[in-house]
Motif scaffolding. Sequence first.
Motif, mmCIF file in Angstrom:
data_model
loop_
_atom_site.group_PDB
_atom_site.id
_atom_site.type_symbol
_atom_site.label_atom_id
_atom_site.label_comp_id
_atom_site.label_asym_id
_atom_site.label_seq_id
_atom_site.Cartn_x
_atom_site.Cartn_y
_atom_site.Cartn_z
ATOM 1 N N PHE B 348 0.849 -1.198 0.000
ATOM 2 C CA PHE B 348 0.000 0.000 0.000
ATOM 3 C C PHE B 348 0.884 1.248 0.000
ATOM 4 O O PHE B 348 0.640 2.201 -0.731
ATOM 5 C CB PHE B 348 -0.921 0.019 1.222
ATOM 6 N N ALA B 349 1.918 1.195 0.856
ATOM 7 C CA ALA B 349 2.836 2.332 0.939
ATOM 8 C C ALA B 349 3.471 2.584 -0.422
ATOM 9 O O ALA B 349 3.599 3.724 -0.854
ATOM 10 C CB ALA B 349 3.912 2.065 1.991
ATOM 11 N N GLY B 350 3.852 1.493 -1.098
ATOM 12 C CA GLY B 350 4.464 1.622 -2.415
ATOM 13 C C GLY B 350 3.518 2.277 -3.406
ATOM 14 O O GLY B 350 3.910 3.154 -4.185
ATOM 15 N N ILE B 351 2.240 1.875 -3.351
ATOM 16 C CA ILE B 351 1.254 2.432 -4.280
ATOM 17 C C ILE B 351 1.049 3.922 -3.997
ATOM 18 O O ILE B 351 1.056 4.751 -4.903
ATOM 19 C CB ILE B 351 -0.082 1.657 -4.185
ATOM 20 N N ILE B 352 0.911 4.248 -2.700
ATOM 21 C CA ILE B 352 0.741 5.660 -2.341
ATOM 22 C C ILE B 352 1.992 6.444 -2.751
ATOM 23 O O ILE B 352 1.905 7.549 -3.300
ATOM 24 C CB ILE B 352 0.474 5.807 -0.826
ATOM 25 N N GLY B 353 3.161 5.844 -2.499
ATOM 26 C CA GLY B 353 4.424 6.476 -2.892
ATOM 27 C C GLY B 353 4.458 6.762 -4.382
ATOM 28 O O GLY B 353 4.878 7.836 -4.811
ATOM 29 N N LEU B 354 3.982 5.788 -5.168
ATOM 30 C CA LEU B 354 3.952 5.963 -6.623
ATOM 31 C C LEU B 354 3.057 7.132 -7.011
ATOM 32 O O LEU B 354 3.399 7.917 -7.896
ATOM 33 C CB LEU B 354 3.432 4.690 -7.293
ATOM 34 N N ILE B 355 1.895 7.222 -6.326
ATOM 35 C CA ILE B 355 0.961 8.301 -6.659
ATOM 36 C C ILE B 355 1.602 9.660 -6.360
ATOM 37 O O ILE B 355 1.570 10.572 -7.185
ATOM 38 C CB ILE B 355 -0.360 8.131 -5.866
ATOM 39 N N ILE B 356 2.238 9.744 -5.182
ATOM 40 C CA ILE B 356 2.892 11.014 -4.824
ATOM 41 C C ILE B 356 4.028 11.310 -5.807
ATOM 42 O O ILE B 356 4.187 12.445 -6.271
ATOM 43 C CB ILE B 356 3.424 10.959 -3.377
ATOM 44 N N ALA B 357 4.793 10.274 -6.131
ATOM 45 C CA ALA B 357 5.908 10.462 -7.065
ATOM 46 C C ALA B 357 5.394 10.943 -8.423
ATOM 47 O O ALA B 357 6.012 11.773 -9.078
ATOM 48 C CB ALA B 357 6.692 9.176 -7.218
ATOM 49 N N GLN B 358 4.220 10.419 -8.804
ATOM 50 C CA GLN B 358 3.628 10.830 -10.086
ATOM 51 C C GLN B 358 3.284 12.318 -10.063
ATOM 52 O O GLN B 358 3.543 13.046 -11.029
ATOM 53 C CB GLN B 358 2.375 9.983 -10.362
ATOM 54 N N ILE B 359 2.740 12.751 -8.924
ATOM 55 C CA ILE B 359 2.405 14.175 -8.785
ATOM 56 C C ILE B 359 3.685 15.017 -8.862
ATOM 57 O O ILE B 359 3.758 16.004 -9.596
ATOM 58 C CB ILE B 359 1.668 14.430 -7.454
ATOM 59 N N LEU B 360 4.722 14.593 -8.115
ATOM 60 C CA LEU B 360 6.000 15.306 -8.139
ATOM 61 C C LEU B 360 6.574 15.348 -9.554
ATOM 62 O O LEU B 360 7.096 16.361 -9.997
ATOM 63 C CB LEU B 360 7.004 14.628 -7.205
ATOM 64 N N THR B 361 6.461 14.201 -10.235
ATOM 65 C CA THR B 361 7.002 14.124 -11.586
ATOM 66 C C THR B 361 6.315 15.121 -12.503
ATOM 67 O O THR B 361 6.955 15.766 -13.337
ATOM 68 C CB THR B 361 6.818 12.696 -12.135
ATOM 69 N N GLU B 362 4.985 15.253 -12.321
ATOM 70 C CA GLU B 362 4.265 16.206 -13.166
ATOM 71 C C GLU B 362 4.710 17.638 -12.887
ATOM 72 O O GLU B 362 4.809 18.461 -13.801
ATOM 73 C CB GLU B 362 2.760 16.045 -12.989
#
Lengths: 237, 412
Positions: B348-362
């Motif tokens: 779950f942490a990994g998935i949430i991390g991915l979502i946050i990383a996606q926002i940062l990437t944008e």
Amino acid sequence: MSSDDLATVPLADGVILSIENVTRTYVMGDEEVHALKGVSITINKGEYVAIMGPSGSGKSTLMNMIGCLDVPSTGEYILENQAVSAMSEDQLAEIRNEKIGFVFQTFNLVPRVTVYQNIELPLIYKGVAKRHRRKIVEKAIEAVGLGERAKHKSNELSGGQRQRVAIARALVCEPAIILADEPTGNLDSSTGKEIMALMDGLHKKGHTIILVTHEDDIAEHANRTIRLRDGLLESSG
Amino acid sequence: MTFFMDAGESFKIALGAIVANKSRGALTALGIIIGIVAVITTMTAANGLKNTFRETFASVGADVVYVSKRPWVQMGRGFQFRNRKDISLAASDKLQERLLGRGVVNPSISGNQSLKYRSKVLDGITITGTTDKQIIVSDMVPESGRFLTPFDVAYKKTVTVIGSGIAESLFEQTNPIGKEIKVGRYKFTVIGVMEEQGGSFFGGPDFDRQIYIPITTFGKTIGFNGGRANVNIAIKAPSAEAMSTFEYEVIGEMRKIRGLKPTEDDDFSINKLDTLLDSYNSMMGVVVLVGLVITGISLFVGGVGVMNIMFVSVTERTKEIGIRKAIGAKRRSILLQFLFESSTICLFAGIIGLIIAQILTEIINKLLMPASISPFIIVVALVVSVMVGVLSGFVPAYRGAKLNPIDALRYE
């Protein structure tokens, strides 16, 4: 490993368990504690037995042994033709799952999960498929009169109801023996009576019941009383 | 009991435990989330840098050799390069001659000057003096108007082709073609606008903010540094395949032009995209490695956090473990239950991390450079998360699994 692979030791007809000259010694620091000093008991199929004795008599140790939670230091314990003394920890788990139905003084239900899930648990560990489990669990819930409580969490129940759940859980794997450790110890007397009536009913249906207690009026429900004192058998009815 | 059934039930039990302890699960996950975000963002940023670099130097063709006074990538101090002879425009002509028409030779030279159109002034703009061959060696074409012609170069015409960025800044909506701008003190007529190149690497050239003028006018209008022309000669190889042999041919001809004896070192440098890419890759390799080590540490700390919480969780549920064992749970069932718990939290942490990383990437994408999370990174992040969960959950789970049922039942 499955219990089928284990060495079988045939018991006499009608005998469900046999304990032969069993000792149990614990090492506590530098001291050796002899909890059982050579006990032999035979219990027949369908018997209703009470085990009594003051604290320190080895009563709990004997109960743990019969419940396959512990193994003897020396001596033999044979349960339904299987030599428990030589079993590994996982084999003991399997034997407990299939042959022992525990009813504890403190109920010992798994917290946070529902009545249904508690009763289902032994079947899960036994590996019964989900579609078969449902029927068995529902039947057990009916048998202890908790039909409408199946979806309740265990902490939403009264003591008597919790003990009924524990009894239902003890029944689902069709155990060889039901091992009840002070089943009324945490209940008021009228609820205690209800629970004992339930136990008596199970006996009438043919279940073998072993009752560990220090109360004489509870022991009176049984047909035979085994008394322990100082790790030895005082009388075995 | 089959493994899969065991696994399925253990997973459900684990989910139940996590749901029952939401805030604890969330706090535990936080460490992993931070770790995953840090690792992914590092990888994404590294990729973004690489993309920007590629885009910036896209116009530096892979089949072009550059002869310059200095190497592009300079190791150590530059004394030996500074004392070299400048590369003259004449050398470029001689090289053209000696190559007998194989390859396209284009000399160019750059300097800075201010531009002025009416009241608008742009300072410090790169002015490149070049020839009509520029568009052949650099794969850049004018978007409107035309590029320099041999005529412009031969007759020193004061005409200029401007980058798209310059056109926008100076002319906004109006058509720049035919307008006169001032380069320093000299008037130049705009004859073309280059198409947009986009993407500029940090510190690298921004091709959209340049203007091109005939190299023959450069000396008079911009002036040479130290009074003499020092040009870069770009030579486009006849084909990409012939690049390596062509490079040696160019070196040989340059040595002849310079009159070097066989024992003497080259007194000029050969540059090409490959050398640039090699040095970039080795530099970025180190940067990315350091980045991953540092962010990896944060992931490790997250894992230690998970282990800590799992120890608490196992201890807290000692009695439950005893109950489960009494009714038939084997060591494996208990082990799986807790392993599933830790790895589910981490997943779950990994998935949430991915979502946050996606926002940062944008955000990085908008503000800094083109960056994106590749499917490969997503898979790696999820696999790593689960692995962290399994690894940090193992010791606590194992401790729970080997508890003695009698002691566990007695635990209050």
